[in-house]
Design a protein around this motif. Structure first.
Motif, PDB file in Angstrom:
ATOM      1  N   ARG A   1       7.105   2.070  -8.616  1.00  0.00           N
ATOM      2  CA  ARG A   1       6.132   2.566  -7.269  1.00  0.00           C
ATOM      3  C   ARG A   1       4.880   3.220  -9.317  1.00  0.00           C
TER       4      ARG A   1
ATOM      5  N   GLU B   1       0.289   3.239  -2.516  1.00  0.00           N
ATOM      6  CA  GLU B   1       1.302   3.378  -3.391  1.00  0.00           C
ATOM      7  C   GLU B   1       2.820   3.093  -2.677  1.00  0.00           C
TER       8      GLU B   1
ATOM      9  N   ASN C   1       5.964   4.370  -1.599  1.00  0.00           N
ATOM     10  CA  ASN C   1       6.761   5.277  -1.257  1.00  0.00           C
ATOM     11  C   ASN C   1       8.022   4.982  -0.828  1.00  0.00           C
ATOM     12  N   LYS C   2       7.989   3.192   0.022  1.00  0.00           N
ATOM     13  CA  LYS C   2       9.465   3.108   0.774  1.00  0.00           C
ATOM     14  C   LYS C   2       9.325   1.067   0.198  1.00  0.00           C
TER      15      LYS C   2
END
Length: 160
Positions: A41, A66, A68-69
């Motif tokens: 990230r 982004e 995020n997972k």
């Protein structure tokens, strides 16, 4: 001759690598995926903001803004050496040039040049030293490195 007596930085590097190796030996592997995702990230945020190629992927909707997972990471298009060779200007950071350039060995016939910073070089040196220590290296060890590709050695050793 024991070079470590004359070069204190070698002793410090060895001590750092030894401490890091001890940490790795007690590392709980279940922590790895979360750590990797957190680091990815951070790296992705930096790349999108500072490297035109990655910012362009995001602007065109070809990559997530982004991470995020893990699915976000998997949605980033694969980077090939062809991208690096055909569009080197898109991989130059907006914030400024690297400390120096490195180049792959060119085993495919087309070496790739890339920038590196001193901070990255220090990390790579530490990681190499960790591996050497695992193989039995000590600061007073005599070390002879043979580096290269076997196809460059010809048909073998011979006396001239």
């Amino acid at each position: 001759m024991n070079a470590s007596r004359f070069i204190p930085s070698l002793v410090r590097e060895y001590q750092l690598a030894t401490a890091y190796l001890r940490e790795l030996e007690t590392w709980d592997d279940s922590r790895t995926p979360d750590l990797q995702l957190r680091k990815l990230r951070q790296v992705w945020q930096d790349c999108v903001a500072d490297v035109p190629y990655y910012g362009g992927l995001v602007a065109r909707g070809e990559a997530p803004r982004e991470i995020n997972k893990w699915e976000d990471f998997y949605n980033i298009p694969e980077l090939t050496r062809r991208h690096l060779q055909d569009f080197p200007e898109k991989f130059q950071r907006r914030s400024g040039p690297p400390d120096f350039k490195r180049m792959t060995c060119g085993s495919t016939g087309n070496p790739v040049r890339f920038g590196m910073w001193k901070s990255e070089e220090r990390i790579l040196r530490l990681l190499k030293l960790v591996l050497w220590i695992r193989a039995g290296y000590q600061p007073d060890s005599r070390l002879f490195l043979i580096w290269g590709h076997s196809h460059l050695l010809g048909t073998g050793w011979r006396r001239h």
